[in-house]
Scaffold this motif. Structure first.
Motif, PDB file in Angstrom:
ATOM      1  N   GLY A 263       0.783  -1.228   0.000  1.00 36.07           N
ATOM      2  CA  GLY A 263       0.000   0.000   0.000  1.00 36.07           C
ATOM      3  C   GLY A 263       0.815   1.278   0.000  1.00 36.07           C
ATOM      4  N   VAL A 264       2.102   1.179   0.185  1.00 39.11           N
ATOM      5  CA  VAL A 264       2.956   2.365   0.259  1.00 39.11           C
ATOM      6  C   VAL A 264       3.751   2.467  -1.040  1.00 39.11           C
ATOM      7  CG1 VAL A 264       4.838   3.455   1.544  1.00 39.11           C
ATOM      8  CG2 VAL A 264       3.162   2.052   2.750  1.00 39.11           C
ATOM      9  N   PRO A 265       3.795   3.659  -1.687  1.00 34.06           N
ATOM     10  CA  PRO A 265       4.554   3.760  -2.938  1.00 34.06           C
ATOM     11  C   PRO A 265       6.035   3.499  -2.692  1.00 34.06           C
ATOM     12  CG  PRO A 265       3.846   5.953  -2.204  1.00 34.06           C
ATOM     13  CD  PRO A 265       3.178   4.940  -1.309  1.00 34.06           C
ATOM     14  N   GLU A 266       6.653   2.746  -3.603  1.00 31.86           N
ATOM     15  CA  GLU A 266       8.104   2.611  -3.569  1.00 31.86           C
ATOM     16  C   GLU A 266       8.730   3.998  -3.570  1.00 31.86           C
ATOM     17  OE1 GLU A 266      10.578   0.114  -3.380  1.00 31.86           O
ATOM     18  OE2 GLU A 266       8.668  -0.722  -2.693  1.00 31.86           O
ATOM     19  N   ALA A 267       9.702   4.247  -2.739  1.00 27.39           N
ATOM     20  CA  ALA A 267      10.393   5.531  -2.782  1.00 27.39           C
ATOM     21  C   ALA A 267      11.891   5.257  -2.789  1.00 27.39           C
ATOM     22  CB  ALA A 267      10.026   6.400  -1.584  1.00 27.39           C
ATOM     23  N   VAL A 268      12.621   6.074  -3.530  1.00 30.21           N
ATOM     24  CA  VAL A 268      14.073   5.933  -3.569  1.00 30.21           C
ATOM     25  C   VAL A 268      14.660   6.868  -2.523  1.00 30.21           C
ATOM     26  CG1 VAL A 268      16.126   6.108  -5.004  1.00 30.21           C
ATOM     27  CG2 VAL A 268      13.930   5.468  -6.029  1.00 30.21           C
ATOM     28  N   LEU A 269      15.351   6.317  -1.544  1.00 33.68           N
ATOM     29  CA  LEU A 269      16.026   7.127  -0.531  1.00 33.68           C
ATOM     30  C   LEU A 269      17.371   7.564  -1.106  1.00 33.68           C
ATOM     31  CD1 LEU A 269      16.337   8.092   2.505  1.00 33.68           C
ATOM     32  CD2 LEU A 269      17.229   5.831   2.997  1.00 33.68           C
ATOM     33  N   ALA A 270      17.498   8.849  -1.416  1.00 32.91           N
ATOM     34  CA  ALA A 270      18.701   9.303  -2.121  1.00 32.91           C
ATOM     35  C   ALA A 270      19.948   9.259  -1.237  1.00 32.91           C
ATOM     36  CB  ALA A 270      18.487  10.730  -2.636  1.00 32.91           C
ATOM     37  N   ALA A 271      19.753   9.435   0.060  1.00 31.17           N
ATOM     38  CA  ALA A 271      20.918   9.450   0.956  1.00 31.17           C
ATOM     39  C   ALA A 271      21.695   8.150   0.822  1.00 31.17           C
ATOM     40  CB  ALA A 271      20.457   9.633   2.400  1.00 31.17           C
ATOM     41  N   GLY A 272      23.010   8.268   0.626  1.00 31.18           N
ATOM     42  CA  GLY A 272      23.854   7.088   0.526  1.00 31.18           C
ATOM     43  C   GLY A 272      23.899   6.486  -0.870  1.00 31.18           C
ATOM     44  N   LYS A 273      23.305   7.182  -1.844  1.00 30.12           N
ATOM     45  CA  LYS A 273      23.428   6.721  -3.238  1.00 30.12           C
ATOM     46  C   LYS A 273      23.986   7.878  -4.067  1.00 30.12           C
ATOM     47  CE  LYS A 273      19.640   3.375  -3.058  1.00 30.12           C
ATOM     48  NZ  LYS A 273      18.613   3.883  -2.100  1.00 30.12           N
ATOM     49  N   THR A 274      24.656   7.575  -5.177  1.00 29.44           N
ATOM     50  CA  THR A 274      25.127   8.631  -6.065  1.00 29.44           C
ATOM     51  C   THR A 274      23.939   9.169  -6.858  1.00 29.44           C
ATOM     52  OG1 THR A 274      25.527   7.104  -7.870  1.00 29.44           O
ATOM     53  CG2 THR A 274      27.339   7.444  -6.320  1.00 29.44           C
ATOM     54  N   PRO A 275      24.025  10.442  -7.313  1.00 33.33           N
ATOM     55  CA  PRO A 275      22.930  11.003  -8.108  1.00 33.33           C
ATOM     56  C   PRO A 275      22.558  10.120  -9.302  1.00 33.33           C
ATOM     57  CG  PRO A 275      24.431  12.747  -7.460  1.00 33.33           C
ATOM     58  CD  PRO A 275      25.042  11.463  -6.995  1.00 33.33           C
ATOM     59  N   SER A 276      23.548   9.545  -9.969  1.00 34.63           N
ATOM     60  CA  SER A 276      23.175   8.757 -11.144  1.00 34.63           C
ATOM     61  C   SER A 276      22.522   7.440 -10.756  1.00 34.63           C
ATOM     62  CB  SER A 276      24.388   8.535 -12.059  1.00 34.63           C
ATOM     63  OG  SER A 276      25.380   7.829 -11.360  1.00 34.63           O
ATOM     64  N   GLU A 277      22.916   6.856  -9.622  1.00 30.56           N
ATOM     65  CA  GLU A 277      22.198   5.664  -9.143  1.00 30.56           C
ATOM     66  C   GLU A 277      20.736   6.004  -8.852  1.00 30.56           C
ATOM     67  OE1 GLU A 277      25.575   2.950  -6.803  1.00 30.56           O
ATOM     68  OE2 GLU A 277      24.667   4.638  -5.755  1.00 30.56           O
ATOM     69  N   VAL A 278      20.522   7.121  -8.195  1.00 33.82           N
ATOM     70  CA  VAL A 278      19.148   7.521  -7.876  1.00 33.82           C
ATOM     71  C   VAL A 278      18.353   7.753  -9.154  1.00 33.82           C
ATOM     72  CG1 VAL A 278      17.719   9.289  -6.779  1.00 33.82           C
ATOM     73  CG2 VAL A 278      19.836   8.544  -5.679  1.00 33.82           C
ATOM     74  N   ALA A 279      18.975   8.449 -10.101  1.00 34.16           N
ATOM     75  CA  ALA A 279      18.266   8.778 -11.345  1.00 34.16           C
ATOM     76  C   ALA A 279      17.874   7.506 -12.092  1.00 34.16           C
ATOM     77  CB  ALA A 279      19.150   9.667 -12.214  1.00 34.16           C
ATOM     78  N   ALA A 280      18.758   6.533 -12.126  1.00 32.31           N
ATOM     79  CA  ALA A 280      18.450   5.283 -12.824  1.00 32.31           C
ATOM     80  C   ALA A 280      17.286   4.571 -12.142  1.00 32.31           C
ATOM     81  CB  ALA A 280      19.686   4.384 -12.832  1.00 32.31           C
ATOM     82  N   LEU A 281      17.314   4.537 -10.815  1.00 34.23           N
ATOM     83  CA  LEU A 281      16.216   3.889 -10.088  1.00 34.23           C
ATOM     84  C   LEU A 281      14.907   4.640 -10.313  1.00 34.23           C
ATOM     85  CD1 LEU A 281      18.206   3.154  -6.820  1.00 34.23           C
ATOM     86  CD2 LEU A 281      17.118   1.417  -8.254  1.00 34.23           C
ATOM     87  N   ALA A 282      14.975   5.973 -10.364  1.00 40.98           N
ATOM     88  CA  ALA A 282      13.769   6.767 -10.585  1.00 40.98           C
ATOM     89  C   ALA A 282      13.209   6.492 -11.975  1.00 40.98           C
ATOM     90  CB  ALA A 282      14.088   8.247 -10.412  1.00 40.98           C
ATOM     91  N   SER A 283      14.094   6.395 -12.948  1.00 47.32           N
ATOM     92  CA  SER A 283      13.639   6.145 -14.314  1.00 47.32           C
ATOM     93  C   SER A 283      12.930   4.796 -14.404  1.00 47.32           C
ATOM     94  CB  SER A 283      14.841   6.199 -15.270  1.00 47.32           C
ATOM     95  OG  SER A 283      14.418   5.977 -16.587  1.00 47.32           O
ATOM     96  N   THR A 284      13.503   3.784 -13.775  1.00 45.41           N
ATOM     97  CA  THR A 284      12.856   2.465 -13.755  1.00 45.41           C
ATOM     98  C   THR A 284      11.496   2.543 -13.089  1.00 45.41           C
ATOM     99  OG1 THR A 284      15.047   1.488 -13.516  1.00 45.41           O
ATOM    100  CG2 THR A 284      13.152   0.054 -13.061  1.00 45.41           C
ATOM    101  N   SER A 285      11.419   3.299 -12.008  1.00 42.49           N
ATOM    102  CA  SER A 285      10.164   3.404 -11.277  1.00 42.49           C
ATOM    103  C   SER A 285       9.089   4.068 -12.144  1.00 42.49           C
ATOM    104  CB  SER A 285      10.396   4.200  -9.983  1.00 42.49           C
ATOM    105  OG  SER A 285       9.265   4.193  -9.165  1.00 42.49           O
ATOM    106  N   VAL A 286       9.466   5.139 -12.870  1.00 45.85           N
ATOM    107  CA  VAL A 286       8.516   5.782 -13.788  1.00 45.85           C
ATOM    108  C   VAL A 286       8.084   4.779 -14.858  1.00 45.85           C
ATOM    109  CG1 VAL A 286       8.323   7.533 -15.609  1.00 45.85           C
ATOM    110  CG2 VAL A 286       9.327   8.127 -13.389  1.00 45.85           C
ATOM    111  N   GLU A 287       9.050   4.050 -15.364  1.00 47.69           N
ATOM    112  CA  GLU A 287       8.787   3.042 -16.395  1.00 47.69           C
ATOM    113  C   GLU A 287       7.729   2.029 -15.938  1.00 47.69           C
ATOM    114  OE1 GLU A 287      10.844   3.042 -19.224  1.00 47.69           O
ATOM    115  OE2 GLU A 287       9.387   1.615 -20.064  1.00 47.69           O
TER     116      GLU A 287
END
Ligand code: AMP
Ligand code: AMP
Ligand code: AMP
Ligand code: AMP
Ligand code: MG
Ligand code: MG
Ligand code: MG
Ligand code: MG
Ligand code: MG
Ligand code: MG
Ligand code: MG
Ligand code: MG
Lengths: 218, 218, 218, 218, 218, 218, 218, 218
Positions: free
Chosen positions: B4-28
């Protein structure tokens, strides 16, 4: 004494007869003995030894707070023109609050008790404000999360000494949450150790002495 | 998702490009990406990658709370008939409170913000009660001694989730006093970790979903 | 009460006769008394005092959870159209879980118990999911490492209140590991203090009240 | 060495040139150097010094896990008939898990990585069980509440070494909740320090050596 | 069981009759019951209930370690070709060490006890090395500063499970110094909770099972 | 000074120019200045100010230990007939060990350094025993689990001052495990704070002064 | 013994008969037994067993400090030309101070007791300075905030071993405040664990042995 | 304000422009702004915004203590007939002591500074007693072991507020030892949080207000 606070015998960790002997010496040298954290056995031992050593001494014991005071007929308790308010959030706060009240009284202050004004019943808090504003210093005892001194400090301009109480269980129980909450308070509290009614009462008594001196023009 | 809770990417402890890739997959895969604790570099990376991968996606960033949300045109955010109140004691509570509000909103709740009602100004607290009583669940953020949720829980019968904030220095600073005060509260709070706006907002969102279902007769 | 939670007398730290007197007053003023953490002596004292003061009152005691409830014949317990699930990982969780269940019931919720679904036997966890998904809110009690609420929160979308239990010895024993595990959970739990069945049940009850109102169209 | 674990140079807290000198000596005396927690500057220094001192040595660096290994052409890495599984709950566990895998490999074990099987997605956990049951020993890395090793230990009968990871913020963050959860686990885990990939990998390697000897009939 | 470790009933925190009932069920379903942390009252209750329910069962109790084992005549304890060494630093380590030894034995391992080889008498440590090197895995129990597993791990290449013992008083007493010393050890230990003989023995037993299978060519 | 320990300026937490001014005053009044925890900026400031104020003073700086000593030509350092051994377990112990050695030397003791005798290499420990037995007092620095002073105290009858070092990460890292291990040691250590080389050296120096006086028949 | 400190049996955590057996062995092999933390039952058991095994042995018990010493007629206690001062701040410090004094005496030192010189009565402290300056080493016991060793260390140049005492309640009670205060002292103290009179006395004894040797020209 | 303490803007955790805006509002509504923990950037922002909004306001900044005060020409600072002494043990205590002094001054008290009277130099303490006895209340700042307020409280009968300072490293460093020492003090101190100069000064100011009223016969 030079430090202004009456010598008190802390009964915890001593045998009843050790306490009684110390109390007898104190009556001998100062005309008064103050014993804190006394249980029935300690009180009995003090009464017995004083009956023998100082048959004319009066012994007053307050079972609730564990304070026993003995005085000779000639002892003159100081009498200060200053008022200490002692406030509790709930019934479990009664023991350290009683200890604080007893010490402040022995130092000569007028003590006003205001009980059971926990933060869960803000109406009672508000009803007590008029009375509290007329005190010269407040000792506020609270356990669990210890929010009461913080709430009061936002409502009155009397100096407040926070007295955390060892209620509460689990994480940060035994008064630790109350102590750290008072220490972190966004208001202007000063604080004593958990259950340290003696310290809170003595600090309030020292402030009362200064105020009495000021009133007396000293 | 099943929980019931949306997947969220916790940016802390990840590089910006790691976060961006995960975000893109999530949008996909879901039509939406939620990133928390994003700084400017993370936000930029997310915008850049999405501009390439999903040029039609909309990116909303709330600099104050560090939450970035991206959605495709076709994404339908849930719309719940339930209201979450998010309350702060002071300005330093804004970041986790904003995170909580953003997550509750993404889960479809109506979010009402009530700010700066610290316990040191009880009048402002009292003024806000009417509004607070109309919410279905409250997230109450407070730092230092964290007394606000306790005070409110004595005044309203809405379920309250305490959100301790990492303000405060010295002994039990960094939110520890607030957490232990809320945990020891003599009222009926439940609590999340220090600064855990995501958790508080998600828990509030889960309650809002149940209430929405009840209102809808499901 | 204004805060929605029935007044309860916490027997721990009070004498049996103090508790009995408070219970009698509570019956007098509200038609009901709820006592938590009562042992046999407390229960007896409550029964004796009520036999004298309120001979028509009914006293129910649940030895396992330490909750004693007294009601007058005329007392109408609220009756909510909302279901609270109370889940335990093992037998040592029974005391706080029973306390939570009793409070939620006194607040009017339907309570469903699901016991002994520890993480070491995932099959039993999976078997219980269908039942758990039909509850409106879950209280999940677990000691030692306290993993059960985290595992369940990944499997159902019902809001979960984690109730850490003071089992466990050695490092971070007495419920500290369970509390910190639930607080750090990567899912959307909110949490109460170690063994705080009262708080967990009251928070579940407050949520149940909101859901009942929603179902009733209020 | 007599203790069975390869000497490794812990780069943290040493200057790059100190590390490089120690690595060069290690290559000199044992044919191999293992450096852990190496950043780019350390790796460069090691490469430079070895290029001068041991131009025929091969240097392998795994940026993700911070492990640098240098070997002379004649060095014969042990080759054990034993399998170590290294499991992670999420991406933030990669650094210590990689360190553990590298050390186990240097000790001669076959290493199988199983990644991103966090407790929030039990399906992935279940899918991996077949593979995990074929390992001789498992290192299971997890942060936040660290529940993964507990869940796996209820599902497989392979010995599990819990490796807590320093993710998590607020109360009991930085791996403390994971460590205490694993220590309190109701299953049969043994545990190493937070982020101690080296220790976990070395302990797994020692077990693999014993199993290899057993298989070889030694 | 699927996890390879025998179910054990932890008597601590249960009434003797609760333990006895669980033991009887365990004998019923598996042919064996293992009870840990049993005192005399628990042992008596187990004997009484089994005399009634399973009159042919044999009950063995090791007063020193608090472990009670009951088996039916037909029960076949596993018999592993693998050796577990259980080492103590001093007499106060006997209870958890005995618990570890009992569990490893119930899992089928050959158990070798090596007692009183504290770090203050390094000669005794050195004398025991030959024996220790022939074990497949070691459980090393030590209290106070817990240095023994660290010292042994520098001298033998057998995997060592550190078992901290709750001796020691004052700062970091009750086993905390021993646990943190083992966790920080510069050698390759894995560790269990303070006094967790069950866990140490079970982990050693799991390793012994793997080694037995390797020896058997499985 | 009356307390026997040279005044030292702790540079940490002071600006370079503040330290330099204090050092200049110290040279002025006592003929010597001792600065601890000095970095390059502090050393430069001290040199600059002394070049102006006391151009004939000699400045010695030991970059490794952060100690800077300035003396006037006329200053007579005490010269004691007593030997202090300063022992390290590993390279990371060099900074506090160096500080201890410098202070003991300034107090007049002969200082013997014995380095890198960690418990993982007991052979080196044994090799050093003859030398150690000839010292009058030992300062033994060790990080991580801090076992070295315990092991040595079982082997020599020289009084040992344990000096815990802030190496180690994770649980009880930063020297806490070493401190608590030394405090709980089953041998007769006394201990100073983590990294408190100054204190260890000064205590060793005070003992050396007494021994020198005894040797001199004072 | 090689380490210079007499073997002592710590009675805490052992049964009286276990202690008595160990004491009898110690008398057998060394001519002396030292038992610490003995209560009446332990003392009786020791007397009984020695009456049977070594009827000519003398048993001395100091009820106040819990130390029991048994010696054969032929035993020759060392006799050192060195003086240990044992100082207490108050009566609650008597137990560990007595333990320290007993151990130092058994090691042959002359022991001088100086009692009740708490920091609240600086006059008594000043009066004792002349006596204290003539000791070779001081053990200074203090509870609560443990300030006495710090104050003395500023006044005398004798090496001081701080002995924190487990008085004090509430936050950092049970000797933790005293230990951390002595550890943080701005003077040159070394410290032992809370209530560790044995350790303090033994360390003082080791120093006394060195001074005796120096006086003897060894 | 109703609570008697001037509103102060705590700059820590706010941007310079946020602080400046709050300061400007405070000048607008009360004629004064008090900013604490201000660095140069905050001071500049405050000056710039006030130059624009309130060009006639005076800005005073005390770089040492981080307090910035702005007042309009018409602002009348209270003027109390009461004296607050602010005492430091050493130079590192200057920042919180300066903060305390500034707040007490803004509340109208006469402030007397007595610096560098650390317990290691009791002579300086004794020299200052006459001056200290003439103050109405003392704020005593001390770091490391924080013994100074305890020592003073035994020598004067003025109420003392202990202000622990975050000096000290290692175990219980960063002011924790000082705080717990003051909390455990055997004298009658009340205490504020580590480095909480604001709180200490405000509490002293509240006491001064009461004394001023007493002197004025109010
Ligand atoms: N078992 C319990 N655990 C936590 N809080 C409790 C419990 N029982 C009662 N309470 C709360 O504590 C209050 C009573 O506290 P007291 O005045 O000490 O009896 C009740 O009004 C409840 O809010
Ligand atoms: N002495 C012990 N220490 C730690 N864990 C134990 C012990 N004895 C049994 N256990 C574990 O705890 C489980 C039983 O817990 P319970 O259901 O509370 O009896 C067993 O299945 C074991 O996994
Ligand atoms: N590195 C150090 N660690 C602990 N204490 C020190 C150190 N250096 C100096 N001191 C002590 O701290 C005092 C100086 O403190 P301060 O006045 O802050 O410079 C000296 O007189 C020493 O007693
Ligand atoms: N340096 C300080 N330390 C502690 N409390 C402070 C300090 N400065 C201001 N305060 C208090 O914190 C309040 C302001 O908090 P904020 O709303 O975060 O600016 C003031 O009204 C004071 O009660
Ligand atoms: Mg309270
Ligand atoms: Mg707050
Ligand atoms: Mg559990
Ligand atoms: Mg995890
Ligand atoms: Mg040991
Ligand atoms: Mg070491
Ligand atoms: Mg003391
Ligand atoms: Mg100080």
């Amino acid at each position: 004494t030079r430090s202004g606070v009456p010598e008190a015998v802390l009964a915890a960790g001593k045998t009843p007869s050790e306490v009684a002997a110390l109390a007898s010496t104190s009556v001998e040298t100062t005309g008064r003995a103050v014993v804190t954290r006394a249980d029935d056995a300690v009180e009995d031992a003090v009464r017995d030894v004083l009956a023998a050593d100082h048959p004319d001494a009066t012994v007053d014991a307050d079972g609730r707070s564990g304070v026993v005071v003995a005085t000779t007929p000639g002892f003159e308790r100081p009498d200060l023109d200053a008022a200490v308010g002692v406030v509790t959030a709930g019934t479990s706060d009664a023991v350290p609050a009683g200890e604080a009240a007893a010490i402040a009284r022995e130092m000569g202050a007028t003590v006003e008790r205001v009980d059971d004004v926990g933060v869960a019943s803000l109406a009672r808090v508000v009803d007590s404000l008029e009375l509290l504003r007329h005190q010269d210093v407040l000792v506020v005892a609270a356990g669990r999360e210890g929010a009461l001194p913080t709430v009061l400090a936002g409502l009155v301009d009397v100096p407040i000494i926070g007295l955390p109480v060892s209620t509460g269980y689990g994480h940060a129980g035994e008064g630790e949450a109350a102590l750290s909450g008072m220490i972190q308070s966004c208001t202007a509290l000063s604080v004593v150790n958990v259950d340290a009614g003696f310290t809170a009462g003595a600090q309030a008594g020292l402030i009362a002495r200064r105020i009495d001196a000021a009133r007396a023009g000293r």
